[in-house]
Design a protein around this motif. Structure first.
Motif, PDB file in Angstrom:
ATOM      1  N   ILE A 160       0.861  -1.185   0.000  1.00  0.00           N
ATOM      2  CA  ILE A 160       0.000   0.000   0.000  1.00  0.00           C
ATOM      3  C   ILE A 160       0.896   1.233   0.000  1.00  0.00           C
ATOM      4  O   ILE A 160       1.850   1.308   0.776  1.00  0.00           O
ATOM      5  N   PHE A 220      -7.957  -5.998   4.745  1.00  0.00           N
ATOM      6  CA  PHE A 220      -8.320  -4.812   5.522  1.00  0.00           C
ATOM      7  C   PHE A 220      -9.322  -5.226   6.592  1.00  0.00           C
ATOM      8  O   PHE A 220     -10.410  -5.708   6.274  1.00  0.00           O
ATOM      9  N   ILE A 256      -8.026  -7.553  -2.824  1.00  0.00           N
ATOM     10  CA  ILE A 256      -8.032  -7.358  -1.373  1.00  0.00           C
ATOM     11  C   ILE A 256      -9.216  -8.067  -0.730  1.00  0.00           C
ATOM     12  O   ILE A 256     -10.214  -8.374  -1.379  1.00  0.00           O
ATOM     13  N   VAL A 285      -6.204   3.372  -6.736  1.00  0.00           N
ATOM     14  CA  VAL A 285      -7.585   3.155  -6.298  1.00  0.00           C
ATOM     15  C   VAL A 285      -8.577   4.029  -7.060  1.00  0.00           C
ATOM     16  O   VAL A 285      -9.739   3.672  -7.220  1.00  0.00           O
ATOM     17  N   ALA A 326      -3.599   6.895  -3.880  1.00  0.00           N
ATOM     18  CA  ALA A 326      -3.303   5.664  -3.150  1.00  0.00           C
ATOM     19  C   ALA A 326      -3.165   4.527  -4.149  1.00  0.00           C
ATOM     20  O   ALA A 326      -3.963   4.400  -5.075  1.00  0.00           O
ATOM     21  N   ARG A 327      -2.114   3.727  -3.960  1.00  0.00           N
ATOM     22  CA  ARG A 327      -1.944   2.507  -4.750  1.00  0.00           C
ATOM     23  C   ARG A 327      -2.022   1.327  -3.802  1.00  0.00           C
ATOM     24  O   ARG A 327      -1.342   1.290  -2.779  1.00  0.00           O
ATOM     25  N   VAL A 328      -2.862   0.370  -4.156  1.00  0.00           N
ATOM     26  CA  VAL A 328      -3.047  -0.823  -3.344  1.00  0.00           C
ATOM     27  C   VAL A 328      -2.743  -2.017  -4.239  1.00  0.00           C
ATOM     28  O   VAL A 328      -3.334  -2.133  -5.321  1.00  0.00           O
ATOM     29  N   LEU A 378      -9.124   2.963   0.473  1.00  0.00           N
ATOM     30  CA  LEU A 378      -8.113   1.987   0.049  1.00  0.00           C
ATOM     31  C   LEU A 378      -8.749   0.726  -0.533  1.00  0.00           C
ATOM     32  O   LEU A 378      -8.122   0.015  -1.320  1.00  0.00           O
ATOM     33  N   CYS A 379      -9.986   0.449  -0.161  1.00  0.00           N
ATOM     34  CA  CYS A 379     -10.661  -0.730  -0.688  1.00  0.00           C
ATOM     35  C   CYS A 379     -11.417  -0.427  -1.974  1.00  0.00           C
ATOM     36  O   CYS A 379     -12.155  -1.279  -2.475  1.00  0.00           O
ATOM     37  N   ILE A 422      -3.966  -8.723   0.267  1.00  0.00           N
ATOM     38  CA  ILE A 422      -4.028  -7.704   1.326  1.00  0.00           C
ATOM     39  C   ILE A 422      -5.384  -7.811   2.018  1.00  0.00           C
ATOM     40  O   ILE A 422      -6.415  -7.953   1.363  1.00  0.00           O
ATOM     41  N   VAL A 427      -8.791  -3.137  -7.618  1.00  0.00           N
ATOM     42  CA  VAL A 427      -8.379  -3.201  -6.216  1.00  0.00           C
ATOM     43  C   VAL A 427      -9.221  -4.235  -5.482  1.00  0.00           C
ATOM     44  O   VAL A 427      -8.706  -5.083  -4.753  1.00  0.00           O
ATOM     45  N   TYR A 457     -11.826  -7.564   2.734  1.00  0.00           N
ATOM     46  CA  TYR A 457     -12.247  -6.452   3.583  1.00  0.00           C
ATOM     47  C   TYR A 457     -13.279  -6.926   4.592  1.00  0.00           C
ATOM     48  O   TYR A 457     -14.281  -7.536   4.227  1.00  0.00           O
TER      49      TYR A 457
END
Ligand SMILES: Nc1ncnc2c1ncn2[C@@H]1O[C@H](COP(=O)(O)OP(=O)(O)OP(=O)(O)O)[C@@H](O)[C@H]1O
Ligand SMILES: [Mg+2]
Lengths: 314, 330
Positions: free
Chosen positions: A11, A164, A85, A74, A67-69, A56-57, A162, A81, A87
């Motif tokens: 992130i 969250f 991920i 994003v 923001a890069r995830v 971020l999600c 990732i 994204v 969540y």
């Protein structure tokens, strides 16, 4: 910090902001999270933690910054994204009327999984989170900690890199919290990156690094040990009190006491050892409370939180 | 059932039993609370705390046993008991489209507070919850913890003789938790009786007395420091190569392991303590004995290895009934 914001970072957040009307819920937030790290995101209620996570999600567009995830921007590709991920939301994680299995089936469908592949994933995950015997139980009738384990399984269905987790253990008893954290740490050992918010400061101790939000800004960032050294230097003592109110009245004014905060049945007191010795502290405490007991104690992230968010209070 | 009126006892639970289908949520729960007492109901998720509090709040009748508030049956709407009683359920609904201030005013009207009392109390509560800045924000736009604190503020506008709080601080940040406990101490100092359930063991330590609920009945009861004093396990601070240490600790006799600063806090049964200490020292770790706290006791007595599932079902607070009660429509 800067160091983690490299090519391999999971992130990368730069100058991130989110405004609702004229209110800035998140402002100028920058940090990086390395792959395989557990990153703790702490802060008072309303500090902007969930808002950051939603950005971020890929669920909420930022109004400033980037923001890069998992390497994906994003703003440019929120759907991309979402595929990378997992969540667990603070508010919603399961359909209470559905069984564990039905919930997982439903989430699997949402991720485009089906048939035998999905069935196998569900078998493996239900075993991983220890809910084999509860597969056909409605999630509403599971104890809180077990529901959260089912929700964790849901967030892991598509094998995200990732994770969250927004207050995944709120309201969960101490034993179940430990079990939940053990599951998360097991995933981390397999290379998953975790972004965690919590109001249980003991859980934050498991984090490689911790960021602390105050009014939408990232006020401080570092390893738990760095944060303690930076924000609450000095020596800590646990004081057990019989006459709590009398001690609370005396301690903050005592020369050499840097902070005194209630904890459990007594207090945690931070002193400047150059100005106040253990013996000195003990003598003064016993002066107002003959039954007071003083024991050396290390700094905790609770102490850091109170210091940074509320200026140490005492 | 004969009336149980005892001097000084304002809340009484006697032999409460309750089942939801095949699941026994309460299996003979008895405890009593005195005027001005702060009593903690502590237990694992699903131990029966919410069911007990709902029975005491008069929202449901127990399958068996007696609940009394100031000698009256809380489930009897005509007994006048509702005026004496405040209850905050675990899941609480506010009016999402009403602002923070409007929600508070709404509850003030329900509790029939006069304007001056309302102004005084709401100012204090807005300060403690740090919501004063957000007085005009609709409740649905609050963060999770802010919403919970608004619900608490609404419930605490009322000053009943007996206040029942079901996990009031879930999702509440550490600063506000401290402030809320100072407020509760103020209430009990003025003679209010408070029964609170909580998953925070530091909060359990703050109660005058606690009941440790397990399988629908009390396993232990007393002042927290006294209960901790009777704890037979051993608590270690272990410093060293923590990965190695944790692997070593997966063996028998270890009750719980948690991070403690840069070390680990390890709770072990009394018999296992000696051997475990020796093994850890063998790994080159530094081992020191610590004074146990309430969480250690909880983990040893009520937590750990697989909660028996049958305690779990049906004990969650649900839906409309609660919301009616909290609006005083019960
Ligand atoms: N849609 C919205 N409109 C207006 N304000 C909003 C909106 N969504 C969130 N906010 C505000 O943004 C701020 C940050 O909220 P957020 O949910 O991110 O806090 P948080 O740090 O997660 O808090 P908690 O610990 O209580 O979960 C709060 O003041 C909240 O009221
Ligand atoms: Mg949040």
């Amino acid at each position: 910090m800067g160091g983690a914001a490299t090519a391999g970072a999971a992130i990368v957040v730069e100058g991130l902001g989110r405004r609702f009307g004229s209110f800035d819920a998140v402002r100028e937030v920058s940090f990086g999270v390395g792959r395989g790290e557990i990153f703790g995101y702490l802060g008072a209620n309303g500090a902007g933690k969930s808002t950051t996570i939603r950005i971020l999600c890929g669920l909420l567009a930022p109004t400033a910054g980037r923001a890069r995830v998992a390497g994906i921007d994003v703003r440019a590709d929120p759907e991309g994204v979402k595929r990378r991920i997992g969540y667990m939301s603070q508010k919603f994680s399961l359909y209470p009327d559905l069984t564990v299995e039905e919930n997982l089936d439903f989430f699997g469908g949402a991720y485009g999984l089906s048939g035998k592949a999905l069935a196998q994933r569900i078998d493996a995950l239900v075993a991983e989170v220890g809910l084999e015997a509860q597969r056909r139980v409605q999630t509403r009738s599971l104890p809180g900690g077990w529901q959260q384990r089912a929700a964790l399984a849901g967030a892991l269905l598509h094998d995200p890199e990732i994770l969250f987790l927004d207050e995944p253990t709120a309201g969960v008893d101490p034993a179940s919290r430990r079990e939940f954290l053990a599951l998360v740490r097991r995933r981390v050992r397999r290379g998953v990156t975790v972004f965690l918010t919590t109001h249980y400061m003991d859980e934050a101790e498991y984090c490689g690094r911790v960021g602390l939000m105050v009014d939408g800004r990232l006020a401080t960032l570092g390893t738990p040990a760095e944060l303690k050294a930076r924000h609450v230097p000095g020596a800590f003592f646990a004081v057990r009190a019989g006459r709590r109110a009398d001690l609370l009245a005396m301690l903050p004014g005592l020369d050499g006491v840097l902070a005194a905060n209630p904890y459990g049945a007594g207090f945690r007191v931070r002193v400047d050892p150059a100005r106040l010795s253990v013996e000195g502290l003990a003598a003064r405490c016993r002066g107002v409370d003959a039954g007071a007991e003083i024991e050396p104690a290390g700094a905790t992230l609770d102490d850091v939180f109170l210091q940074v968010v509320a200026g140490g209070r005492a | 059932m004969g009336e149980v009126v005892e001097p000084g006892v304002v809340l009484l639970a006697e032999g409460l039993e309750h089942s939801f289908g095949a699941v026994r949520a309460l299996a003979g729960l008895s405890f009593r609370v005195a005027a001005g007492e702060l009593y903690g109901l502590i237990g694992a998720d699903g131990a029966g705390k919410t069911t007990a509090l709902r029975i005491l709040a008069g929202l449901m009748r127990p399958g068996r046993g007696t609940a009394r508030i100031a000698g009256k049956d809380p489930a009897d709407a005509r007994s006048g008991v509702r005026e004496l009683l405040g209850y905050m359920p675990q899941r609480y609904s506010l009016y999402g489209d009403l602002s923070v201030g409007e929600n508070l005013r709404f509850f003030a009207e329900l509790f029939c507070l006069d304007r001056r009392v309302f102004a005084e109390r709401s100012e204090r509560l807005l300060g403690i919850t740090r919501l004063a800045r957000f007085i005009d924000r609709p409740a649905e736009k609050l963060s999770g913890g802010m919403y919970k604190k608004l619900a608490l503020a609404c419930a605490l506008l009322h000053r009943p003789e007996v206040l029942l709080l079901d996990e009031p601080t879930n999702g509440v940040d550490p600063v506000s938790r401290l402030d809320l406990w100072e407020l509760l101490y103020g209430f009990v100092a003025e003679g209010m009786s408070v029964v609170v359930s909580t998953p925070y063991m530091d909060e359990a330590e703050r109660c005058h007395r606690v009941g440790l609920l397990h399988g629908g009945r009390l396993l232990l009861e007393g002042a927290p420091e006294r209960l901790v004093g009777g704890f037979e396990g051993v608590v270690l601070r272990v410093t060293g190569d923590l990965e190695k240490v944790e692997r070593q600790l997966e063996g028998a006799g270890v009750i719980a392991v948690a991070p403690l600063g840069g070390s680990l806090r390890v709770v072990v049964g009394a018999e296992a303590a000696g051997p475990v200490e020796a093994e850890l020292r063998g790994l080159g770790a530094e081992v020191e004995r610590l004074r146990p706290n309430f969480e250690d006791l909880f983990l040893a007595r009520a937590g750990g290895e697989g909660l028996p599932f049958d305690r779990a079902q049906g004990v969650r607070a649900e839906g409309a009934e609660e919301q009616r009660a909290q609006r005083g429509e019960g």
